[in-house]
Scaffold this motif. Structure first.
Motif, mmCIF file in Angstrom:
data_model
loop_
_atom_site.group_PDB
_atom_site.id
_atom_site.type_symbol
_atom_site.label_atom_id
_atom_site.label_comp_id
_atom_site.label_asym_id
_atom_site.label_seq_id
_atom_site.Cartn_x
_atom_site.Cartn_y
_atom_site.Cartn_z
ATOM 1 N N PRO A 63 0.872 -1.281 -0.037
ATOM 2 C CA PRO A 63 0.021 0.128 -0.120
ATOM 3 C C PRO A 63 0.933 1.429 0.113
ATOM 4 O O PRO A 63 0.417 2.449 -0.499
ATOM 5 C CB PRO A 63 -0.755 -0.165 1.209
ATOM 6 C CG PRO A 63 -0.042 -0.983 2.214
ATOM 7 C CD PRO A 63 0.706 -2.111 1.139
ATOM 8 N N TYR A 64 2.216 1.266 0.704
ATOM 9 C CA TYR A 64 2.813 2.395 0.601
ATOM 10 C C TYR A 64 4.030 2.185 0.181
ATOM 11 O O TYR A 64 4.825 0.866 -0.154
ATOM 12 C CB TYR A 64 2.947 3.087 2.020
ATOM 13 C CG TYR A 64 1.648 3.454 2.600
ATOM 14 C CD1 TYR A 64 1.230 4.506 2.495
ATOM 15 C CD2 TYR A 64 1.010 2.561 3.484
ATOM 16 C CE1 TYR A 64 -0.103 5.095 2.859
ATOM 17 C CE2 TYR A 64 -0.353 2.708 4.112
ATOM 18 C CZ TYR A 64 -0.835 4.302 3.776
ATOM 19 O OH TYR A 64 -2.010 4.513 4.195
ATOM 20 N N SER A 95 4.088 -3.000 4.059
ATOM 21 C CA SER A 95 4.982 -2.680 2.846
ATOM 22 C C SER A 95 6.257 -3.007 2.921
ATOM 23 O O SER A 95 6.844 -3.770 2.013
ATOM 24 C CB SER A 95 4.860 -1.074 2.305
ATOM 25 O OG SER A 95 3.664 -0.600 2.264
#
Length: 131
Positions: A63-64, A95
């Motif tokens: 996600p990041y 992540s």
């Protein structure tokens, strides 16, 4: 394969190639049955497959950015935004875990490939020279 002087193919009476293929198929079926009958082995195989898929698709699943610091959100506990929380620099732990799987598998496959090649060369030399 042809007999010398004729054009007729050589026919194996025992169908050894067909028997070999049938035994390999039987071995594969026996292996699959053994994995399915042992729940712990099936869980381990499923976990390994999830780990490999997660490592392959890391850029799309994370996600990041795993290396980007976010000092405003440092050391936050797990939440909807950060499922595993953040570290002391505000980096998302999920992540980092996903990208870490990619690195771990790369190292593991490299070491196994190098060991295989080294063993193949040393085994070949030992077989050729004897003793």
């Amino acid at each position: 394969m042809f007999l010398s002087g004729t054009l007729s193919p050589v026919v194996f009476r025992d169908n050894s190639l067909r028997a070999l293929a049938k035994s390999a198929r039987g071995l594969l079926l026996a292996t699959v049955k053994a994995f399915c009958s042992n729940p712990l082995a099936a869980f381990g195989l499923l976990f390994l497959l999830v780990f490999v898929v997660m490592a392959i698709f890391a850029p799309w699943l994370a996600p990041y950015n795993p290396a980007a610091p976010d000092l405003l959100h440092r050391l936050t506990p797990p939440s909807y935004a950060h499922w595993l929380g953040t570290d002391e620099l505000g980096r998302d732990m999920l992540s980092r875990l996903i990208y870490g799987a990619r690195l771990s598998l790369t190292v593991a496959v490299s070491v196994v490939a190098l060991s295989f090649l080294l063993g193949l060369v040393l085994g070949g030399l030992a077989g050729y020279y004897g003793r």
